[in-house]
Design a protein around this motif. Structure first.
Motif, PDB file in Angstrom:
ATOM      1  N   PHE A  35       6.578  -8.942  -0.891  1.00  0.00           N
ATOM      2  CA  PHE A  35       6.111  -7.641  -0.419  1.00  0.00           C
ATOM      3  C   PHE A  35       4.599  -7.673  -0.251  1.00  0.00           C
ATOM      4  CE2 PHE A  35       5.127  -3.240  -0.158  1.00  0.00           C
ATOM      5  CZ  PHE A  35       6.289  -2.570   0.197  1.00  0.00           C
ATOM      6  N   SER A  36       4.136  -7.390   0.974  1.00  0.00           N
ATOM      7  CA  SER A  36       2.701  -7.350   1.260  1.00  0.00           C
ATOM      8  C   SER A  36       2.378  -6.099   2.055  1.00  0.00           C
ATOM      9  CB  SER A  36       2.267  -8.579   2.062  1.00  0.00           C
ATOM     10  OG  SER A  36       2.447  -9.772   1.315  1.00  0.00           O
ATOM     11  N   ALA A  37       1.297  -5.414   1.680  1.00  0.00           N
ATOM     12  CA  ALA A  37       0.863  -4.208   2.391  1.00  0.00           C
ATOM     13  C   ALA A  37      -0.519  -3.813   1.885  1.00  0.00           C
ATOM     14  CB  ALA A  37       1.849  -3.057   2.189  1.00  0.00           C
ATOM     15  N   GLN A  38      -1.171  -2.946   2.621  1.00  0.00           N
ATOM     16  CA  GLN A  38      -2.469  -2.407   2.205  1.00  0.00           C
ATOM     17  C   GLN A  38      -2.401  -0.886   2.176  1.00  0.00           C
ATOM     18  OE1 GLN A  38      -5.195  -4.194   5.076  1.00  0.00           O
ATOM     19  NE2 GLN A  38      -5.787  -5.746   3.572  1.00  0.00           N
ATOM     20  N   ILE A  39      -3.141  -0.310   1.220  1.00  0.00           N
ATOM     21  CA  ILE A  39      -3.158   1.143   1.029  1.00  0.00           C
ATOM     22  C   ILE A  39      -4.602   1.610   1.063  1.00  0.00           C
ATOM     23  CG2 ILE A  39      -2.590   3.016  -0.571  1.00  0.00           C
ATOM     24  CD1 ILE A  39      -0.388   1.160  -1.704  1.00  0.00           C
ATOM     25  N   PHE A  40      -4.852   2.704   1.796  1.00  0.00           N
ATOM     26  CA  PHE A  40      -6.214   3.184   2.003  1.00  0.00           C
ATOM     27  C   PHE A  40      -6.421   4.564   1.386  1.00  0.00           C
ATOM     28  CE2 PHE A  40      -5.323   0.080   5.215  1.00  0.00           C
ATOM     29  CZ  PHE A  40      -6.511  -0.637   5.348  1.00  0.00           C
ATOM     30  N   ALA A  41      -7.674   4.874   1.102  1.00  0.00           N
ATOM     31  CA  ALA A  41      -8.017   6.173   0.527  1.00  0.00           C
ATOM     32  C   ALA A  41      -7.572   7.296   1.460  1.00  0.00           C
ATOM     33  CB  ALA A  41      -9.520   6.260   0.278  1.00  0.00           C
ATOM     34  N   GLY A  42      -7.016   8.347   0.873  1.00  0.00           N
ATOM     35  CA  GLY A  42      -6.609   9.515   1.634  1.00  0.00           C
ATOM     36  C   GLY A  42      -5.204   9.464   2.190  1.00  0.00           C
ATOM     37  N   GLU A  43      -4.513   8.345   2.032  1.00  0.00           N
ATOM     38  CA  GLU A  43      -3.156   8.229   2.568  1.00  0.00           C
ATOM     39  C   GLU A  43      -2.146   8.949   1.677  1.00  0.00           C
ATOM     40  OE1 GLU A  43      -2.001   4.631   5.191  1.00  0.00           O
ATOM     41  OE2 GLU A  43      -2.781   3.789   3.331  1.00  0.00           O
ATOM     42  N   GLN A  44      -1.133   9.501   2.309  1.00  0.00           N
ATOM     43  CA  GLN A  44       0.064   9.981   1.617  1.00  0.00           C
ATOM     44  C   GLN A  44       1.225   9.147   2.152  1.00  0.00           C
ATOM     45  OE1 GLN A  44       2.908  13.946   1.056  1.00  0.00           O
ATOM     46  NE2 GLN A  44       0.797  14.235   1.753  1.00  0.00           N
ATOM     47  N   ILE A  45       1.647   8.176   1.363  1.00  0.00           N
ATOM     48  CA  ILE A  45       2.664   7.223   1.778  1.00  0.00           C
ATOM     49  C   ILE A  45       3.995   7.612   1.153  1.00  0.00           C
ATOM     50  CG2 ILE A  45       3.406   4.812   1.672  1.00  0.00           C
ATOM     51  CD1 ILE A  45       0.404   4.066   1.529  1.00  0.00           C
ATOM     52  N   HIS A  46       5.030   7.723   1.993  1.00  0.00           N
ATOM     53  CA  HIS A  46       6.373   8.016   1.505  1.00  0.00           C
ATOM     54  C   HIS A  46       7.239   6.770   1.650  1.00  0.00           C
ATOM     55  CE1 HIS A  46       6.379  12.698   1.593  1.00  0.00           C
ATOM     56  NE2 HIS A  46       5.162  12.226   1.369  1.00  0.00           N
ATOM     57  N   LEU A  47       7.909   6.407   0.571  1.00  0.00           N
ATOM     58  CA  LEU A  47       8.822   5.266   0.572  1.00  0.00           C
ATOM     59  C   LEU A  47      10.222   5.758   0.877  1.00  0.00           C
ATOM     60  CD1 LEU A  47       7.621   3.579  -2.756  1.00  0.00           C
ATOM     61  CD2 LEU A  47       6.664   3.295  -0.449  1.00  0.00           C
ATOM     62  N   LEU A  48      10.835   5.189   1.886  1.00  0.00           N
ATOM     63  CA  LEU A  48      12.195   5.552   2.259  1.00  0.00           C
ATOM     64  C   LEU A  48      13.100   4.331   2.168  1.00  0.00           C
ATOM     65  CD1 LEU A  48      11.702   7.838   5.415  1.00  0.00           C
ATOM     66  CD2 LEU A  48      11.996   8.538   3.030  1.00  0.00           C
ATOM     67  N   GLY A  49      14.308   4.548   1.692  1.00  0.00           N
ATOM     68  CA  GLY A  49      15.281   3.472   1.595  1.00  0.00           C
ATOM     69  C   GLY A  49      16.452   3.909   0.759  1.00  0.00           C
ATOM     70  N   ALA A  50      17.534   3.177   0.867  1.00  0.00           N
ATOM     71  CA  ALA A  50      18.730   3.488   0.090  1.00  0.00           C
ATOM     72  C   ALA A  50      18.478   3.238  -1.395  1.00  0.00           C
ATOM     73  CB  ALA A  50      19.896   2.632   0.592  1.00  0.00           C
ATOM     74  N   ASN A  51      19.343   3.754  -2.235  1.00  0.00           N
ATOM     75  CA  ASN A  51      19.270   3.448  -3.664  1.00  0.00           C
ATOM     76  C   ASN A  51      19.332   1.933  -3.847  1.00  0.00           C
ATOM     77  OD1 ASN A  51      19.218   6.161  -4.334  1.00  0.00           O
ATOM     78  ND2 ASN A  51      21.434   6.298  -4.608  1.00  0.00           N
ATOM     79  N   GLY A  52      18.444   1.408  -4.692  1.00  0.00           N
ATOM     80  CA  GLY A  52      18.404  -0.031  -4.926  1.00  0.00           C
ATOM     81  C   GLY A  52      17.556  -0.798  -3.924  1.00  0.00           C
ATOM     82  N   ALA A  53      16.842  -0.087  -3.046  1.00  0.00           N
ATOM     83  CA  ALA A  53      16.023  -0.769  -2.036  1.00  0.00           C
ATOM     84  C   ALA A  53      14.754  -1.370  -2.615  1.00  0.00           C
ATOM     85  CB  ALA A  53      15.670   0.198  -0.906  1.00  0.00           C
ATOM     86  N   GLY A  54      14.352  -0.928  -3.828  1.00  0.00           N
ATOM     87  CA  GLY A  54      13.144  -1.467  -4.464  1.00  0.00           C
ATOM     88  C   GLY A  54      12.002  -0.480  -4.567  1.00  0.00           C
ATOM     89  N   LYS A  55      12.257   0.789  -4.238  1.00  0.00           N
ATOM     90  CA  LYS A  55      11.177   1.784  -4.237  1.00  0.00           C
ATOM     91  C   LYS A  55      10.608   1.992  -5.646  1.00  0.00           C
ATOM     92  CE  LYS A  55      13.773   5.081  -2.540  1.00  0.00           C
ATOM     93  NZ  LYS A  55      15.067   4.346  -2.521  1.00  0.00           N
ATOM     94  N   SER A  56      11.469   2.212  -6.622  1.00  0.00           N
ATOM     95  CA  SER A  56      11.002   2.428  -7.995  1.00  0.00           C
ATOM     96  C   SER A  56      10.320   1.186  -8.550  1.00  0.00           C
ATOM     97  CB  SER A  56      12.172   2.835  -8.902  1.00  0.00           C
ATOM     98  OG  SER A  56      12.706   4.086  -8.517  1.00  0.00           O
TER      99      SER A  56
END
Length: 257
Positions: free
Chosen positions: A22-43
Motif C-alpha cells: 500500500f502506497s499513497a500520500q496525504i496532504f494537509a486539509g484533506e478529508q479522505i474517505h476509505l471505501l470498500g467491502a468488509n475485510g478490505a483493509g480499511k481498519s
C-alpha cells in the motif's frame, strides 16, 4: 489550500494479507474517505497510520518515520477513534475527557465547552461511562478525539483517524460530526475515515480511496472515482447510480435470492 509536501507518506506498507504494498500520500486539509467491502483493509490501514500496528514498509509523518516518534510526540500529532473498544474505563465522563486535555488553557476550555454543547454532553458529564448508551458513548469518544489535537487554530501536520465514526449517531449528531470535521480540515487539519454511506462520502470527501483485498485500487475526487464500475468492483456486486434524484444515490441490483 493544501501544502505541496505530504504530511503522511505511505510507502509499500504490508500487514499480512490485510494490507498489500500500500502506497499513497496525504496532504494537509484533506478529508479522505476509505471505501470498500468488509475485510478490505480499511481498519488495518487506519491502525497502521495511528502507529499502533507494526507493519512492513514505511509510514513517514512530516518526513520522519512514524516509529521514531515517542508516544507523547505522536499523541500531540494525531488522534484515533477505533471502531471497537474492548473495555470501557471506570470513569465519569468529565474525568475521561480531562485525560485528553493535559494542559487546560482558556482556548482549550472554550473548545471543551463548544464540543460538549454540540455533542450534547453537558447532562452526561457526571455520569459513569458504563451508564451510557451506545450513542452517548460514541459522542464522548468523538469529543475526546477532537480534544486531543485541537490546541489552536492551525492544524497543518495534525490528523485524525476515524473508523466508522457515525455508528450509533442519530442524524443530528452525524451532521454535527461533519461540521467539526470540516472545521478541522478548513484549518489544514487532515481527516482519514472509513464508512459505508456512499452518498455521505460523495458529498463530504475531498478524496476517495477505494480498497479491495488490502490494496488501493482507485483514488481521487469523488466525481472521478465513484463510478458504477469502480464501486461494483470493490463491493463485488453490481451497483448502479439512481438517476431519478437530484442527489447521487447508489443501489445494489440483481441480488441473488
Amino acid at each position: 489550500m493544501m501544502n505541496s509536501q505530504p504530511i503522511i507518506d505511505i510507502k509499500n506498507v504490508c500487514a499480512g494479507q490485510r494490507l498489500i504494498n500500500f502506497s499513497a500520500q496525504i496532504f494537509a486539509g484533506e478529508q479522505i474517505h476509505l471505501l470498500g467491502a468488509n475485510g478490505a483493509g480499511k481498519s488495518t490501514l487506519l491502525e497502521a497510520l495511528s502507529g499502533y500496528l507494526p507493519v512492513k514498509g514505511e509510514v513517514f509523518l512530516d518526513g520522519i518515520e512514524i516509529q521514531q516518534y515517542s508516544a507523547s510526540q505522536l499523541t500531540k500529532k494525531r488522534s484515533y477513534l477505533p471502531q471497537l473498544v474492548s473495555q470501557i474505563p471506570i470513569l465519569k465522563v468529565f474525568q475521561y475527557l480531562e485525560l485528553f486535555l493535559p494542559n487546560m488553557t482558556l482556548s482549550a476550555d472554550a473548545i471543551f465547552e463548544r464540543l460538549c454543547t454540540d455533542f450534547q454532553l453537558e447532562p452526561l458529564l457526571r455520569k459513569s461511562l458504563t451508564q451510557l448508551s451506545g450513542g452517548e458513548w460514541q459522542r464522548v469518544r468523538i469529543t475526546a478525539t477532537f480534544l486531543q489535537v485541537w490546541d489552536g487554530g492551525q492544524f497543518s501536520g495534525k490528523y485524525i483517524l476515524f473508523d466508522e465514526p457515525t455508528n450509533n449517531l442519530d442524524i443530528v449528531q452525524q451532521a454535527m460530526l461533519d461540521k467539526w470535521i470540516k472545521n478541522f480540515c478548513d484549518c489544514l487539519g487532515t481527516v482519514i475515515m472509513s464508512g459505508h454511506d456512499l452518498s455521505h462520502s460523495y458529498k463530504n470527501a475531498s478524496s476517495i480511496w477505494m480498497m479491495k483485498q488490502g490494496r488501493l485500487v482507485a483514488s481521487g475526487k469523488p466525481d472521478n472515482v465513484m463510478t458504477e464500475k469502480n464501486l461494483s468492483n470493490i463491493f463485488m456486486s453490481e451497483i448502479k447510480l439512481n438517476q431519478n434524484t437530484s442527489n447521487k444515490v447508489w443501489q445494489i441490483i440483481n441480488l441473488e435470492d
